[in-house]
Design a protein around this motif. Structure first.
Motif, PDB file in Angstrom:
ATOM      1  N   LEU A 163      13.145   8.471  -0.669  1.00  0.00           N
ATOM      2  CA  LEU A 163      12.070   7.712  -1.302  1.00  0.00           C
ATOM      3  C   LEU A 163      10.964   8.658  -1.761  1.00  0.00           C
ATOM      4  CD1 LEU A 163      12.070   4.848   1.311  1.00  0.00           C
ATOM      5  CD2 LEU A 163      12.592   4.534  -1.122  1.00  0.00           C
ATOM      6  N   SER A 164      10.296   8.289  -2.834  1.00  0.00           N
ATOM      7  CA  SER A 164       9.313   9.168  -3.458  1.00  0.00           C
ATOM      8  C   SER A 164       8.091   9.391  -2.561  1.00  0.00           C
ATOM      9  CB  SER A 164       8.853   8.582  -4.790  1.00  0.00           C
ATOM     10  OG  SER A 164       8.121   7.387  -4.570  1.00  0.00           O
ATOM     11  N   GLU A 165       7.319  10.394  -2.900  1.00  0.00           N
ATOM     12  CA  GLU A 165       6.131  10.751  -2.117  1.00  0.00           C
ATOM     13  C   GLU A 165       5.130   9.610  -2.062  1.00  0.00           C
ATOM     14  OE1 GLU A 165       2.699  14.270  -1.949  1.00  0.00           O
ATOM     15  OE2 GLU A 165       4.149  14.179  -3.608  1.00  0.00           O
ATOM     16  N   ASN A 166       5.010   8.832  -3.129  1.00  0.00           N
ATOM     17  CA  ASN A 166       4.040   7.742  -3.188  1.00  0.00           C
ATOM     18  C   ASN A 166       4.610   6.406  -2.725  1.00  0.00           C
ATOM     19  OD1 ASN A 166       2.061   9.446  -4.212  1.00  0.00           O
ATOM     20  ND2 ASN A 166       2.659   9.066  -6.324  1.00  0.00           N
ATOM     21  N   PHE A 167       5.746   6.416  -2.063  1.00  0.00           N
ATOM     22  CA  PHE A 167       6.340   5.172  -1.571  1.00  0.00           C
ATOM     23  C   PHE A 167       5.430   4.521  -0.530  1.00  0.00           C
ATOM     24  CE2 PHE A 167       8.736   3.049   1.798  1.00  0.00           C
ATOM     25  CZ  PHE A 167       9.357   2.048   1.069  1.00  0.00           C
ATOM     26  N   CYS A 168       5.391   3.190  -0.549  1.00  0.00           N
ATOM     27  CA  CYS A 168       4.637   2.445   0.461  1.00  0.00           C
ATOM     28  C   CYS A 168       5.437   1.216   0.879  1.00  0.00           C
ATOM     29  CB  CYS A 168       3.258   2.047  -0.052  1.00  0.00           C
ATOM     30  SG  CYS A 168       3.269   0.972  -1.507  1.00  0.00           S
ATOM     31  N   CYS A 169       5.110   0.674   2.042  1.00  0.00           N
ATOM     32  CA  CYS A 169       5.794  -0.528   2.515  1.00  0.00           C
ATOM     33  C   CYS A 169       4.841  -1.347   3.376  1.00  0.00           C
ATOM     34  CB  CYS A 169       7.066  -0.180   3.287  1.00  0.00           C
ATOM     35  SG  CYS A 169       6.833   0.863   4.748  1.00  0.00           S
ATOM     36  N   GLY A 170       5.144  -2.654   3.475  1.00  0.00           N
ATOM     37  CA  GLY A 170       4.267  -3.537   4.233  1.00  0.00           C
ATOM     38  C   GLY A 170       4.921  -4.874   4.492  1.00  0.00           C
ATOM     39  N   VAL A 171       4.146  -5.786   5.083  1.00  0.00           N
ATOM     40  CA  VAL A 171       4.648  -7.107   5.467  1.00  0.00           C
ATOM     41  C   VAL A 171       3.708  -8.180   4.921  1.00  0.00           C
ATOM     42  CG1 VAL A 171       5.903  -6.364   7.518  1.00  0.00           C
ATOM     43  CG2 VAL A 171       3.458  -6.847   7.691  1.00  0.00           C
TER      44      VAL A 171
END
Length: 300
Positions: A163-171
């Protein structure tokens, strides 16, 4: 010389911005009523996912596509199971679609697409209700991304595996029920997201008992000293605010989860995701003033 404009609060259109949230919740409530006639109540959960994808597709810059589906990496064996995720945001201007699966949700966002890992920018897990079990399930499912996020590809690598450096995840949770209003475990389970690169917390669209259209912001904070929980029948309830007992990492490093509620958090959630995907997000700074407003600040 005309006077230079300055940032106003509330800003133009902040109430109109919140109509998207109302439309999502209205669709969810209709599905929840229908689900009560079924032996297994699951359809409103699928509606929640579809409605969030629909809103994100209309809100995000056109560079970003929104789908449910799969993330595919050449670094994983062909025999390894590919998990399915509720919401994948990807660079649709650059990304090919490896395959797709049709869904009973006939909207374009209802199909499940397989996206190459290097074009994925964000993954969101969506749950109907906020509880200790649903928070645990959401974080556990996001941990299936670990093989793709534990390393970064060198910019010079021709073949991208992670996954790229700027990848983010959440709920994202649609509802906080009164039955869970004192559940510190529900909020403390969020701290497990610290193990995930790019995990920013998330939001709760509605808390039962609220009279204003406020949104809950779920976040993880760090502290140099330990903190105690403020949640309990003789303390505070989650629909008001919540702060968990901190988890000790070192003597001077502790982490805790916090839940706060205001009207602008819905806008903040959307613009923070854009900033994180673009690599411009700054902790402690508002990503955009668009959609910012509060009833108490409206002129009489």
């Amino acid at each position: 010389m005309p006077n230079k404009l300055k940032i106003e609060f509330p800003v133009q259109g902040w109430k109109q911005f919140l109509t998207s949230k109302k439309e999502m919740l209205d669709a969810y409530d209709r599905a929840r009523v229908k689900a009560k006639t079924q032996q297994v109540e699951t359809s409103h959960g699928r509606v929640a996912e579809a409605e969030l994808r629909k809103w994100l597709s209309s809100f995000l810059p056109k560079r970003y596509g929104v789908t449910s589906g799969y993330i595919v990496s050449p670094g994983l064996k062909s025999t390894q199971k590919t998990p399915h995720f509720d919401v994948i945001i990807y660079d649709q201007l650059e990304s090919p679609i490896l395959w797709f699966e049709d869904s009973p949700d006939v909207t374009p966002q209802g199909r499940s697409l397989a996206i190459p890992v290097e074009y994925v920018r964000c993954v969101l897990e969506v749950k109907s209700n906020f509880s200790s079990s649903t928070v645990h399930e959401a974080i556990e499912h996001l941990t299936e991304l670990r093989p793709l996020m534990d390393s970064l590809d060198d910019p010079q690598d021709k073949y991208k595996l992670h996954l790229s450096e700027n990848f983010c995840c959440g709920v994202v949770f649609f509802n906080l029920q009164q039955v869970h209003q004192f559940s510190e475990k529900a909020l403390s389970n969020l701290v497990k997201g610290l193990e995930l690169r790019g995990f920013f917390g998330g939001m709760i669209l509605r808390g039962e008992g609220h009279t204003k259209d406020i949104t809950g912001k779920l976040s993880i904070l760090r502290s140099e000293t330990p903190t105690e929980s403020c949640i309990g029948k003789d303390k505070s309830s989650l629909p008001n605010m919540g702060m968990t007992k901190s988890v000790k990492i070192t003597d001077n490093l502790h982490f805790l989860a916090m839940l706060l509620w205001t009207e602008p958090y819905f806008s903040e959630f959307g613009f923070d995701i854009i900033a994180m995907m673009q690599g411009t997000y700054e902790v402690g700074r508002i990503s955009s003033f668009h959609g910012m407003g509060a009833t108490g600040f409206e002129p009489t």
